[in-house]
Design a protein around this motif. Structure first.
Motif, PDB file in Angstrom:
ATOM      1  N   LYS A  95       0.838  -1.209   0.000  1.00 57.80           N
ATOM      2  CA  LYS A  95       0.000   0.000   0.000  1.00 57.80           C
ATOM      3  C   LYS A  95       0.868   1.253   0.000  1.00 57.80           C
ATOM      4  CE  LYS A  95      -3.781   2.208   2.517  1.00 57.80           C
ATOM      5  NZ  LYS A  95      -4.728   2.095   3.667  1.00 57.80           N
ATOM      6  N   ASP A  96       1.944   1.218   0.774  1.00 63.54           N
ATOM      7  CA  ASP A  96       2.849   2.369   0.856  1.00 63.54           C
ATOM      8  C   ASP A  96       3.651   2.547  -0.428  1.00 63.54           C
ATOM      9  OD1 ASP A  96       4.435   4.446   2.312  1.00 63.54           O
ATOM     10  OD2 ASP A  96       6.034   2.981   2.030  1.00 63.54           O
ATOM     11  N   LYS A  97       4.165   1.461  -0.987  1.00 67.62           N
ATOM     12  CA  LYS A  97       5.035   1.544  -2.158  1.00 67.62           C
ATOM     13  C   LYS A  97       4.272   1.860  -3.443  1.00 67.62           C
ATOM     14  CE  LYS A  97       9.023   0.504  -0.233  1.00 67.62           C
ATOM     15  NZ  LYS A  97      10.175   1.452  -0.228  1.00 67.62           N
ATOM     16  N   LEU A  98       3.077   1.279  -3.599  1.00 68.56           N
ATOM     17  CA  LEU A  98       2.340   1.420  -4.855  1.00 68.56           C
ATOM     18  C   LEU A  98       1.169   2.390  -4.778  1.00 68.56           C
ATOM     19  CD1 LEU A  98       2.205  -2.294  -6.103  1.00 68.56           C
ATOM     20  CD2 LEU A  98       3.931  -0.539  -6.565  1.00 68.56           C
ATOM     21  N   GLY A  99       0.853   2.874  -3.589  1.00 70.15           N
ATOM     22  CA  GLY A  99      -0.302   3.754  -3.450  1.00 70.15           C
ATOM     23  C   GLY A  99      -1.601   3.014  -3.671  1.00 70.15           C
ATOM     24  N   CYS A 100      -1.560   1.700  -3.522  1.00 66.21           N
ATOM     25  CA  CYS A 100      -2.747   0.864  -3.726  1.00 66.21           C
ATOM     26  C   CYS A 100      -3.553   0.807  -2.435  1.00 66.21           C
ATOM     27  CB  CYS A 100      -2.308  -0.539  -4.138  1.00 66.21           C
ATOM     28  SG  CYS A 100      -3.643  -1.724  -4.268  1.00 66.21           S
ATOM     29  N   PRO A 101      -4.804   1.288  -2.449  1.00 68.49           N
ATOM     30  CA  PRO A 101      -5.558   1.373  -1.197  1.00 68.49           C
ATOM     31  C   PRO A 101      -6.017   0.032  -0.644  1.00 68.49           C
ATOM     32  CG  PRO A 101      -6.922   2.036  -3.044  1.00 68.49           C
ATOM     33  CD  PRO A 101      -5.545   1.852  -3.585  1.00 68.49           C
ATOM     34  N   ASN A 102      -6.240  -0.953  -1.520  1.00 66.42           N
ATOM     35  CA  ASN A 102      -6.804  -2.217  -1.048  1.00 66.42           C
ATOM     36  C   ASN A 102      -6.148  -3.437  -1.700  1.00 66.42           C
ATOM     37  OD1 ASN A 102      -9.142  -1.275   0.680  1.00 66.42           O
ATOM     38  ND2 ASN A 102      -9.580  -0.217  -1.247  1.00 66.42           N
ATOM     39  N   PRO A 103      -4.863  -3.664  -1.470  1.00 70.05           N
ATOM     40  CA  PRO A 103      -4.259  -4.885  -2.004  1.00 70.05           C
ATOM     41  C   PRO A 103      -4.869  -6.119  -1.335  1.00 70.05           C
ATOM     42  CG  PRO A 103      -2.771  -3.817  -0.460  1.00 70.05           C
ATOM     43  CD  PRO A 103      -3.914  -2.878  -0.657  1.00 70.05           C
ATOM     44  N   LYS A 104      -4.969  -7.189  -2.092  1.00 71.10           N
ATOM     45  CA  LYS A 104      -5.594  -8.414  -1.595  1.00 71.10           C
ATOM     46  C   LYS A 104      -4.543  -9.505  -1.485  1.00 71.10           C
ATOM     47  CE  LYS A 104      -8.240 -10.486  -4.520  1.00 71.10           C
ATOM     48  NZ  LYS A 104      -9.390 -10.771  -5.402  1.00 71.10           N
ATOM     49  N   LEU A 105      -4.464 -10.143  -0.304  1.00 70.02           N
ATOM     50  CA  LEU A 105      -3.447 -11.163  -0.056  1.00 70.02           C
ATOM     51  C   LEU A 105      -4.066 -12.549   0.033  1.00 70.02           C
ATOM     52  CD1 LEU A 105      -0.581 -12.155   0.798  1.00 70.02           C
ATOM     53  CD2 LEU A 105      -1.247 -11.598   3.164  1.00 70.02           C
ATOM     54  N   TRP A 106      -3.541 -13.473  -0.753  1.00 70.67           N
ATOM     55  CA  TRP A 106      -3.844 -14.895  -0.629  1.00 70.67           C
ATOM     56  C   TRP A 106      -2.633 -15.530   0.063  1.00 70.67           C
ATOM     57  CZ3 TRP A 106      -6.968 -19.005  -0.997  1.00 70.67           C
ATOM     58  CH2 TRP A 106      -6.412 -20.266  -1.233  1.00 70.67           C
ATOM     59  N   THR A 107      -2.847 -16.137   1.226  1.00 70.30           N
ATOM     60  CA  THR A 107      -1.733 -16.653   2.022  1.00 70.30           C
ATOM     61  C   THR A 107      -1.288 -18.052   1.619  1.00 70.30           C
ATOM     62  OG1 THR A 107      -3.152 -17.658   3.708  1.00 70.30           O
ATOM     63  CG2 THR A 107      -2.558 -15.323   4.002  1.00 70.30           C
ATOM     64  N   ALA A 108      -2.079 -18.715   0.782  1.00 66.32           N
ATOM     65  CA  ALA A 108      -1.798 -20.108   0.386  1.00 66.32           C
ATOM     66  C   ALA A 108      -1.727 -21.018   1.608  1.00 66.32           C
ATOM     67  CB  ALA A 108      -0.505 -20.190  -0.425  1.00 66.32           C
ATOM     68  N   GLY A 109      -2.434 -20.636   2.659  1.00 65.88           N
ATOM     69  CA  GLY A 109      -2.488 -21.455   3.862  1.00 65.88           C
ATOM     70  C   GLY A 109      -1.341 -21.243   4.822  1.00 65.88           C
ATOM     71  N   LEU A 110      -0.443 -20.321   4.517  1.00 62.61           N
ATOM     72  CA  LEU A 110       0.699 -20.069   5.399  1.00 62.61           C
ATOM     73  C   LEU A 110       0.310 -19.100   6.515  1.00 62.61           C
ATOM     74  CD1 LEU A 110       3.553 -19.628   2.755  1.00 62.61           C
ATOM     75  CD2 LEU A 110       2.982 -21.677   4.075  1.00 62.61           C
ATOM     76  N   PRO A 111       0.921 -19.226   7.687  1.00 63.49           N
ATOM     77  CA  PRO A 111       0.632 -18.271   8.767  1.00 63.49           C
ATOM     78  C   PRO A 111       1.130 -16.877   8.422  1.00 63.49           C
ATOM     79  CG  PRO A 111       2.438 -19.735   9.369  1.00 63.49           C
ATOM     80  CD  PRO A 111       1.865 -20.276   8.097  1.00 63.49           C
ATOM     81  N   LEU A 112       0.491 -15.864   8.969  1.00 62.41           N
ATOM     82  CA  LEU A 112       0.868 -14.478   8.695  1.00 62.41           C
ATOM     83  C   LEU A 112       2.261 -14.133   9.212  1.00 62.41           C
ATOM     84  CD1 LEU A 112      -2.503 -12.630   9.386  1.00 62.41           C
ATOM     85  CD2 LEU A 112      -1.417 -13.057   7.173  1.00 62.41           C
ATOM     86  N   SER A 113       2.807 -14.969  10.065  1.00 65.20           N
ATOM     87  CA  SER A 113       4.165 -14.742  10.593  1.00 65.20           C
ATOM     88  C   SER A 113       5.248 -15.249   9.635  1.00 65.20           C
ATOM     89  CB  SER A 113       4.318 -15.439  11.944  1.00 65.20           C
ATOM     90  OG  SER A 113       4.091 -16.837  11.813  1.00 65.20           O
ATOM     91  N   THR A 114       4.838 -15.849   8.515  1.00 69.15           N
ATOM     92  CA  THR A 114       5.803 -16.391   7.549  1.00 69.15           C
ATOM     93  C   THR A 114       6.699 -15.281   6.991  1.00 69.15           C
ATOM     94  OG1 THR A 114       4.240 -18.129   6.902  1.00 69.15           O
ATOM     95  CG2 THR A 114       6.065 -17.679   5.395  1.00 69.15           C
ATOM     96  N   SER A 115       7.993 -15.538   6.979  1.00 70.50           N
ATOM     97  CA  SER A 115       8.960 -14.551   6.483  1.00 70.50           C
ATOM     98  C   SER A 115       9.121 -14.691   4.970  1.00 70.50           C
ATOM     99  CB  SER A 115      10.302 -14.760   7.175  1.00 70.50           C
ATOM    100  OG  SER A 115      11.246 -13.810   6.737  1.00 70.50           O
TER     101      SER A 115
END
Length: 366
Positions: A258-278
């Motif tokens: 959002k900060d880099k592209l000015g995109c207000p609503n990017p959508k994330l598909w996690t593929a089942g990975l935890p949000l803590s994934t690096s």
């Protein structure tokens, strides 16, 4: 500078011949002999873009998306009529810009701060040819220089590329022939010390290269042949991969984009990975990039693109961010402006806020 000269420089930056067969690029509206006053740079040719061009005194709109895409039998479109009536010329740089080394995907990867950039796919819009020509000893450099000047012998970021090896040729002239090397009538054939020169040549340069060989070659009938190869020219490719200077967790990815592209609503598909994934290695493709998901899975930990459908997301094996067609392609406009500055041309990039897509797209917020 006249428009024709601008087209030549744009072609050097992102060759028009690299556009896909279905695409429509180049000068789509206008007169190539007109002088360039100022250039408006935009993703789309719209009424607002045309009005901004008129306000700025710009007589060229340099757009990513073609204003004419399908075949025309009648010119009744109000936008096209207005462009012609106001003498606004339109140039499109579409898929040729997508596969260019410093084009759409380079701009996206650079804005995101990725390092160690490489092409994600070798996909490109032009064939590559292998060309071989036989030259008598002592004339190798003359013919090779002619090939290089005509645009042959470029491989990736290298020029003057060729292979050369000695061979022994034979010939016997028939009546009416004018051989460069004399031969005895009683001999079965004449043997000649020669070199075989081999080059790689882009399809768009092939005619010029063959013509250059015929002009520079001492033989009446040069022995040359060429054929298309499936190995792609490494200079061009669709999408990019790169490394983040520091890893980010999936939970931080959306705010970063959002900060880099000015995109207000990017959508994330996690593929089942935890949000803590690096995440550190990222693949990108500006615009509609669903076709490259499988390649991204093989070479990256996360893929950023636009226009990803439901089933594409559900089947993806790595996290995907759909940041939208508009926001993933917008960074290339500044790259185009940088080129125009190098050519001493005044230009203006239509801001996000001035684009009709941005003005007419809204999201629900609680």
């Amino acid at each position: 500078m006249i428009i024709e000269e601008l087209l030549q420089r744009l072609n050097e930056f992102a060759p028009f011949s690299q556009a896909y067969e279905w695409d429509n690029i180049g000068l789509l509206v206008g007169d190539s002999k007109r002088e360039v006053t100022k250039v408006l740079i935009t993703l789309d040719v719209t009424f607002k873009a045309m009005q901004k061009a008129l306000e700025l005194g710009a007589n060229i709109i340099l757009a990513h998306h073609p204003v004419i895409f399908h075949s025309l039998k009648h010119i009744t479109d109000p936008l096209l009529l207005s462009l012609v009536e106001n003498q606004i010329n339109v140039i499109s740089m579409h898929t040729n810009l997508d596969v260019a080394p410093q084009g759409t995907n380079y701009a996206l990867a650079t804005v995101l701060g990725l390092e160690n950039l490489e092409s994600l796919s070798s996909e490109q819009g032009e064939k590559w040819f292998h060309l071989s020509v036989t030259v008598p000893a002592g004339y190798t450099e003359n013919v090779a220089d002619a090939v290089f000047k005509a645009g042959g012998g470029r491989v990736g970021n290298y020029i003057y590329c060729s292979t050369r090896h000695p061979i022994k040729g034979t010939f016997k002239p028939l009546e009416g022939a004018r051989p460069f090397i004399s031969s005895k009538e009683d001999d079965k054939f004449t043997q000649v010390a020669e070199e075989e020169l081999e080059f790689m040549v882009q399809e768009s340069r092939l005619f010029d290269v063959v013509s250059a060989i015929k002009i520079s070659h001492p033989y009446e009938t040069p022995l040359l042949y060429y054929f298309p190869v499936t190995t792609p020219q490494p200079l061009f490719g669709l999408g990019m991969t790169g490394i983040l200077p520091e890893p980010l967790t999936l939970s931080a990815i959306l705010s970063w984009i959002k900060d880099k592209l000015g995109c207000p609503n990017p959508k994330l598909w996690t593929a089942g990975l935890p949000l803590s994934t690096s995440i550190q290695k990222i693949a990108v493709c500006g615009g509609s990039g669903s076709s490259l998901i499988r390649l991204a899975e093989q070479s990256a930990e996360l893929y950023i693109t636009g226009d990803v459908g439901y089933h594409n997301l559900m089947e993806a094996k790595i996290p995907i961010v759909d940041a939208g067609h508009f926001y993933t392609e917008y960074p290339v406009l500044e790259v185009l402006k940088g080129q125009l500055i190098n050519w001493n041309l005044e230009s203006y990039v239509l801001s996000r806020e001035e684009c009709e897509y941005w003005q007419n797209t809204h999201s629900y917020h609680n």
